[in-house]
Design an enzyme around this catalytic site. Sequence first.
Site, mmCIF file in Angstrom:
data_model
loop_
_atom_site.group_PDB
_atom_site.id
_atom_site.type_symbol
_atom_site.label_atom_id
_atom_site.label_comp_id
_atom_site.label_asym_id
_atom_site.label_seq_id
_atom_site.Cartn_x
_atom_site.Cartn_y
_atom_site.Cartn_z
ATOM 1 N N ASP A 197 0.820 -1.227 0.000
ATOM 2 C CA ASP A 197 0.000 0.000 0.000
ATOM 3 C C ASP A 197 0.853 1.276 0.000
ATOM 4 O O ASP A 197 1.624 1.501 0.925
ATOM 5 C CB ASP A 197 -0.867 -0.064 1.268
ATOM 6 C CG ASP A 197 -1.740 1.167 1.489
ATOM 7 O OD1 ASP A 197 -1.902 1.969 0.559
ATOM 8 O OD2 ASP A 197 -2.280 1.295 2.618
ATOM 9 N N HIS A 372 -3.790 4.522 6.769
ATOM 10 C CA HIS A 372 -2.697 4.001 5.931
ATOM 11 C C HIS A 372 -1.342 4.327 6.554
ATOM 12 O O HIS A 372 -1.150 5.401 7.110
ATOM 13 C CB HIS A 372 -2.765 4.618 4.532
ATOM 14 C CG HIS A 372 -4.042 4.329 3.811
ATOM 15 N ND1 HIS A 372 -4.213 3.213 3.028
ATOM 16 C CD2 HIS A 372 -5.214 5.003 3.785
ATOM 17 C CE1 HIS A 372 -5.443 3.224 2.532
ATOM 18 N NE2 HIS A 372 -6.075 4.297 2.978
HETATM 19 ZN ZN LIG Z 1 -8.060 1.294 -0.132
HETATM 20 ZN ZN LIG Z 2 -9.162 0.705 3.028
#
Ligand SMILES: [Zn+2]
Ligand SMILES: [Zn+2]
Length: 559
Positions: A197, A372
Amino acid sequence: MTKNNSRSKLSIFALGGLDEIGKNMYVVQYGDDIVVIDAGLMFPGEEMLGIDIVIPDITYLVENQDKVRGILLTHGHEDHIGGLPYILRELNVPIYGTKLTMGLVEHKLREAHMLNQTKRIVINSRSEIKLGSMKASFFKVNHSIPDAVGVCLDTPEGRVVHTGDFKFDMTPVNGQDAEIHKMAEIGKRGVLCLLSDSTNAERPGFTGSERTVGESLEAVFRKAKQRVIVATFASNIHRIQQVVDAASMHNRKLAVVGRSMVNVVNIGMELGYLRVPSDLLIDPDEINRLPAHKVAVMSTGSQGEAMSALTRMANGSHRKIEILPGDTVIFAATPIPGNERSVAHTVDQLFRVGANVVYSAGTQHGVHVSGHGSQEDLKLMLNLIKPKYFIPIHGEHRMLRAHGQLAESVGIRPENIFICDNGDLVEFSSGKARYGSKIQTGKVLIDGLGVGDVGNIVLRDRKLLSQDGILVVVVTLAKNNGKVLSGPDIISRGFVYVRESEKLLEEANRIVTQTMEKCASEQVSEWASLKTSIRDALSKFLYEKTKRRPMILPIIMEV
Ligand SMILES: [Zn+2]
Ligand SMILES: [Zn+2]
């Protein structure tokens, strides 16, 4: 070229999610076995007028349908599961997801009347699934929704790890710890390629713990004298839990408003991911019956969305709740890039009606942290998994680049880092990776009930309409001799204010008449050429006079 069917080697590519935020969909293929990870949607950009959502082009998967062993879902966010109701219609394959993820998917499929025709398998982080020649296992990660997992795919060519969305949170809200030990173990066994990510790859440091948000929320609740209204993402169940906790701690009843918020709260409670005291929730109708300091409201609209509950409350157009002077409104979310202006507008509006607004990208008051991982989280993941090859995913091009640099900084060789676009194929054979041929990708636009029936031409029309308006020219001709019986009549919308532009429209009228006379004298009677002549002449004239190009729609009738 998409029909390249049997790949003897291992190949990895994205159908969505690279150089963009949203519609995540990654494909791992070994020989005749294809495994798909996630099937998300993306919300349209401003230039996509009237489009509701965007999903990936899945032509490759449909053409190789018999090889697709299943879709693995990493977590229940729209950019990972939102495309399913459309995608499963063309690609009926089994889907795998954790309990909460599947709960959210089932709600979608039920609404789309597709629940019964879809094979759904609920997994947990201990599950192992055989998918043809590949084997999938999972590890828990921290994210802004519970039950998020990363995927480990064992293939005959080597191990592939996909992180899903993640951060490292040492004090998670619901006690769902990330399985860091498992990540390390996978790394120890050897990983050929990591997909990770990149959303926050540009942000230094570690991402804060969600728990800090709870403390900030609680502080705001403590100080509030009147009602407290919290706007946040319906998708962030941890945040919702903390709002519930703050309300409960300060003896306030909580009303939940906004369709998506109500829906997530219901599913979260039903499946045990939200702990809500039984007497806490009230119906929005009951708000006005309670003293202001006994009420809290949790709402959608943290992005200033025009139709959301909070925006309507701010405008005084919500049916049940009105913002009153002295109310405290908390934006427990940051604006997603592109939404800054609408959020700012809503904040202005709330101040105007006398509310005390807690906002400012969340940083100042600490009422938001990202789901994130930042640079240090990302480096930690790279160090745990220790892949030979690295493909940064989930992010716009510069984020992928930034993530690539982080990988280099922890010792991944630069030539082993593949910064890809959607459709770029990375092939692995005998432990070596290289770029292969390109796979067809693209955006499928969904407009109401239509899937992919809005193309560039329709969008161009909508753009013209939204910018310069429309002009309809109606002319009635006699069937026998082609003489003008009535008209031309010009009707305009969104182009000029008619009362102030009578002269302009009169002149436009004369131009049409002249054009028709010229066509008649040149024996042009074909409607298509007549229409084109009218459109060309009028367009030229209007552009000279107004520097605008409205859409011109000639209508010729015969009686
Ligand atoms: Zn996402
Ligand atoms: Zn997500």
